[in-house]
Motif scaffolding. Sequence first.
Motif, PDB file in Angstrom:
ATOM      1  N   TYR A  66       0.851  -1.190   0.000  1.00  0.00           N
ATOM      2  CA  TYR A  66       0.000   0.000   0.000  1.00  0.00           C
ATOM      3  C   TYR A  66       0.886   1.238   0.000  1.00  0.00           C
ATOM      4  O   TYR A  66       2.091   1.165   0.300  1.00  0.00           O
ATOM      5  CB  TYR A  66      -0.936  -0.001   1.219  1.00  0.00           C
ATOM      6  N   TYR A  67       0.283   2.352  -0.342  1.00  0.00           N
ATOM      7  CA  TYR A  67       1.027   3.615  -0.370  1.00  0.00           C
ATOM      8  C   TYR A  67       0.650   4.482   0.821  1.00  0.00           C
ATOM      9  O   TYR A  67      -0.514   4.575   1.194  1.00  0.00           O
ATOM     10  CB  TYR A  67       0.729   4.397  -1.649  1.00  0.00           C
ATOM     11  N   GLU A  69       1.350   8.342   1.221  1.00  0.00           N
ATOM     12  CA  GLU A  69       1.809   9.413   0.347  1.00  0.00           C
ATOM     13  C   GLU A  69       2.418   8.757  -0.885  1.00  0.00           C
ATOM     14  O   GLU A  69       1.784   7.891  -1.473  1.00  0.00           O
ATOM     15  CB  GLU A  69       2.748  10.366   1.087  1.00  0.00           C
ATOM     16  N   GLU A  70       3.646   9.094  -1.258  1.00  0.00           N
ATOM     17  CA  GLU A  70       4.232   8.496  -2.459  1.00  0.00           C
ATOM     18  C   GLU A  70       5.094   7.275  -2.160  1.00  0.00           C
ATOM     19  O   GLU A  70       5.727   6.723  -3.056  1.00  0.00           O
ATOM     20  CB  GLU A  70       5.050   9.543  -3.233  1.00  0.00           C
ATOM     21  N   PHE A  71       5.099   6.822  -0.909  1.00  0.00           N
ATOM     22  CA  PHE A  71       5.973   5.728  -0.517  1.00  0.00           C
ATOM     23  C   PHE A  71       5.234   4.391  -0.493  1.00  0.00           C
ATOM     24  O   PHE A  71       4.202   4.255   0.170  1.00  0.00           O
ATOM     25  CB  PHE A  71       6.582   6.001   0.855  1.00  0.00           C
ATOM     26  N   LEU A  72       5.772   3.399  -1.208  1.00  0.00           N
ATOM     27  CA  LEU A  72       5.219   2.051  -1.184  1.00  0.00           C
ATOM     28  C   LEU A  72       5.622   1.388   0.124  1.00  0.00           C
ATOM     29  O   LEU A  72       6.791   1.445   0.533  1.00  0.00           O
ATOM     30  CB  LEU A  72       5.727   1.233  -2.371  1.00  0.00           C
ATOM     31  N   CYS A  73       4.658   0.774   0.788  1.00  0.00           N
ATOM     32  CA  CYS A  73       4.880   0.143   2.092  1.00  0.00           C
ATOM     33  C   CYS A  73       4.411  -1.306   2.054  1.00  0.00           C
ATOM     34  O   CYS A  73       3.574  -1.682   1.228  1.00  0.00           O
ATOM     35  CB  CYS A  73       4.084   0.882   3.172  1.00  0.00           C
ATOM     36  N   TYR A 103       5.827  -5.187  -8.198  1.00  0.00           N
ATOM     37  CA  TYR A 103       5.696  -3.734  -8.199  1.00  0.00           C
ATOM     38  C   TYR A 103       6.934  -3.007  -8.740  1.00  0.00           C
ATOM     39  O   TYR A 103       6.903  -1.799  -8.911  1.00  0.00           O
ATOM     40  CB  TYR A 103       5.392  -3.230  -6.776  1.00  0.00           C
ATOM     41  N   TYR A 105       9.782  -2.031  -7.491  1.00  0.00           N
ATOM     42  CA  TYR A 105      10.202  -0.890  -6.685  1.00  0.00           C
ATOM     43  C   TYR A 105      11.703  -0.905  -6.440  1.00  0.00           C
ATOM     44  O   TYR A 105      12.357  -1.938  -6.567  1.00  0.00           O
ATOM     45  CB  TYR A 105       9.453  -0.833  -5.361  1.00  0.00           C
ATOM     46  N   ARG A 149      13.122   1.519   6.116  1.00  0.00           N
ATOM     47  CA  ARG A 149      13.140   1.540   4.650  1.00  0.00           C
ATOM     48  C   ARG A 149      14.240   0.615   4.141  1.00  0.00           C
ATOM     49  O   ARG A 149      15.346   0.596   4.658  1.00  0.00           O
ATOM     50  CB  ARG A 149      13.383   2.960   4.155  1.00  0.00           C
TER      51      ARG A 149
END
Length: 163
Positions: A66-67, A69-73, A103, A105, A149
Motif C-alpha cells: 500500500y502507499y 503518500e508516495e511511498f510504497l509500504c 511492483y 520498486y 526503509r
Amino acid sequence: MKFEFRVATKSDVEEFLTWRYEDIYSFYDNSIDKNKIEWILSFIDSDNNFSIYNEDNELVGNCSFYYIEEFLCIGVQMRPDITGKGFGTEFVKSVVDFGKQKYNYNCIDLTVAKFNKRAIKVYKKLGFKVIEEFVNTIRGADYDFIAMRLVIDTDELVEIRNV
C-alpha cells in the motif's frame, strides 16, 4: 522453504481473523478492534493483499502492499504458531522478493512496533534501516513505532547473507 502468494480468499481472511498471538504480541491480534477487522476483510480478492502458503499448501501468512503518500509500504504477518521459530528472515525475504517482481520498486517502507525486537532484527538483517521513530495512539494507548526503509540499489532481488 518455498512460498506461494495468492489472492486472499474469504476462507483465508476468516482464518486470519482467528489468529491470536501470545504475550505482548497480542497487540497484533486481527480481531482486536473494528478498524483492524475491516482492514483484514478488505483483503478478499484485493490486488494488493496476498495470502502466503508454504510448499505443503498450508496458509502461513499474509502481506499487503500500500502507499502512504508516495511511498510504497508493506505489511507482513506470520501465522502465530510459527512466529519466533527462525522462519522470519526467509519469510520476509520472500515478501520483499515477490513485491519487487510485482511492483518493480527500488525502495519499500514498513512500520513496526518498537517492542517487537524479533521483527526488527529480521528487518535489519534484510537491510532495512530505521528512518523515523514516532508514537501512535491505538485503542486509546500510546505505542512507540519505528519506520524502516529498504533501498535496493540494483535490479537484482534482495540477496541475504547467512540465510
